[in-house]
Design an enzyme around this catalytic site. Sequence first.
Site, mmCIF file in Angstrom:
data_model
loop_
_atom_site.group_PDB
_atom_site.id
_atom_site.type_symbol
_atom_site.label_atom_id
_atom_site.label_comp_id
_atom_site.label_asym_id
_atom_site.label_seq_id
_atom_site.Cartn_x
_atom_site.Cartn_y
_atom_site.Cartn_z
ATOM 1 N N GLU A 87 0.832 -1.223 0.000
ATOM 2 C CA GLU A 87 0.000 0.000 0.000
ATOM 3 C C GLU A 87 0.857 1.260 0.000
ATOM 4 O OE1 GLU A 87 -3.732 0.113 0.437
ATOM 5 O OE2 GLU A 87 -3.568 -1.924 -0.325
ATOM 6 N N HIS B 3 -4.423 1.684 7.372
ATOM 7 C CA HIS B 3 -3.035 2.013 6.979
ATOM 8 C C HIS B 3 -2.334 2.565 8.210
ATOM 9 C CE1 HIS B 3 -4.408 2.746 2.553
ATOM 10 N NE2 HIS B 3 -3.782 1.589 2.613
ATOM 11 N N CYS C 153 -2.901 11.151 3.719
ATOM 12 C CA CYS C 153 -3.247 10.266 2.593
ATOM 13 C C CYS C 153 -3.072 10.986 1.262
ATOM 14 C CB CYS C 153 -4.705 9.843 2.705
ATOM 15 S SG CYS C 153 -5.097 8.855 4.137
HETATM 16 N N1 LIG Z 1 -4.878 6.471 2.400
HETATM 17 C C1 LIG Z 1 -6.342 6.604 2.393
HETATM 18 C C2 LIG Z 1 -6.965 5.716 1.372
HETATM 19 C C3 LIG Z 1 -8.486 5.750 1.411
HETATM 20 C C4 LIG Z 1 -9.067 4.838 0.372
HETATM 21 N N2 LIG Z 1 -10.502 4.991 0.304
HETATM 22 C C5 LIG Z 1 -11.190 4.499 -0.725
HETATM 23 O O1 LIG Z 1 -10.657 3.909 -1.638
HETATM 24 C C6 LIG Z 1 -12.707 4.732 -0.691
HETATM 25 C C7 LIG Z 1 -13.296 4.737 -2.091
HETATM 26 C C8 LIG Z 1 -14.787 4.600 -2.033
HETATM 27 O O2 LIG Z 1 -15.319 3.937 -1.122
HETATM 28 O O3 LIG Z 1 -15.489 5.181 -2.912
HETATM 29 C C9 LIG Z 1 -8.706 3.367 0.680
HETATM 30 O O4 LIG Z 1 -9.442 2.748 1.456
HETATM 31 O O5 LIG Z 1 -7.699 2.899 0.122
#
Ligand SMILES: NCCC[C@H](NC(=O)CCC(=O)O)C(=O)O
Length: 448
Positions: A174, A250, A371
């Site tokens: 990630e 994360h 983020c």
């Molecule tokens: N570093 C923060 C990342 C947030 C990201 N959220 C998302 O992808 C949510 C997208 C949605 O639900 O439409 C994740 O979880 O990877």
Amino acid sequence: MNAYEVNFDGLVGPTHNYSGLSFGNVASTSNTKAVSNPKQAAQQGLAKMKALHDLGFKQGVLAPHERPDVASLRRLGFSGSDGEVVARAAKEAPAILAAASSASCMWTANAATVSPSGDTADKRVHFTPANLNNKFHRSIEHPTTRRLLQAMFADEQHFMVHEALPAQMHFGDEGAANHTRFCAEYDAAGVEFFVFGAAAFDGRYPAPQRFPARQTLEACQAVARLHGLSESGVVYAQQDPATIDAGVFHNDVISVGNRNVLFHHEKSFLEQGRVLEELSRKLAAVGGQFVPVEVPDAEVSVAEAVKSYLFNSQLLSKPDGSMIIVVPEECRNVESVWSYLQKLSSSGGPINEIRVFDLKQSMQNGGGPACLRLRVAMSASEIAAVNQGVLMSDDLFATLNAWVERHYRDRLSADDLADPLLLDECRTALDELTRIMRLGSVYPFQLV
Ligand SMILES: NCCC[C@H](NC(=O)CCC(=O)O)C(=O)O
């Protein structure tokens, strides 16, 4: 100081929406089907970039990706013209269309892992795009991310952009959200801190029971190997599984580091004492005085940390060595967090100034200030070798805001993702963007 940490924030894309795609990310799953405002999301992100630029911090921009991702839909058997591919996906598999339309690449802390040249065997800055393979909507990002990074950091004398790790769960990666680099000076040798959620080839490690561990130990080790890091310059730690199960998907939701400071929660890591000792010892070996700032669970619970995103903050070094903490507006709304921040900033410690930003559009999908940015520590000469079209300036800020004004909708619902006009709107916008930011042809629709 002739070395800087440059923040490359993601420019929020025109399809920013709430599709509830990220199991384990509480904000994402609790805002499913909310109506988004892509224009406001992009403006909020640009405002933070510009504010930090105006404070004298180095700031760059990572362009959004082509969404809906027609090429990925074709790989799943949707055929016909581009418009027919989208229409068929909308009819037969709206959840897959939503995943192929996510603007999740805005969270550039997940774009890659970055090792500054002070740490690497060949003295170049190394990037490994993250395969993000735990979630389908994120797993489709790395090919375009790699092309964007190659267009931004094209000078192979200074930069190396690797392929993503094999996109399979044993090497779940990630990116920088699970990586922190400590140093005395940004261009000196540092200590790179890799945090993982589970081990894939070694059953002795515990794992979270409720939510997924998105990063494996083996992925961290592979990145360190690819970047040519030395054993004395690397520390691995496992995220406390109970903390992941409380919504810390994360590491950058429970800790953040800058230079010699680690701002973290009491329940961030398994064997936390041993981890902090190893960080302190290895940083001392390269001339740094490690300063852990630990927040007791009794003052701020993990749940409050997840609600406020206290640790998804940015720590920015001022010329006098003290630090600004950049937090989201949500920190004001959690009493224990806001009072802790007041105490922290007047404690005489390294963090002595608080800056608050409204990033609600991103926060509602679980993305906070940290983020939204990818940190790249570089010397002045390395910064000069970066594609200058991606570095923030008054002109770029004005141009990007006008571009957003011209191309973005101010509302997007789940049903709107099926709108055949959306695809053309996005491609028109991105084609223009690649000229504004001097990226060349980086998107699939430009490569056919
Ligand atoms: N570093 C923060 C990342 C947030 C990201 N959220 C998302 O992808 C949510 C997208 C949605 O639900 O439409 C994740 O979880 O990877």
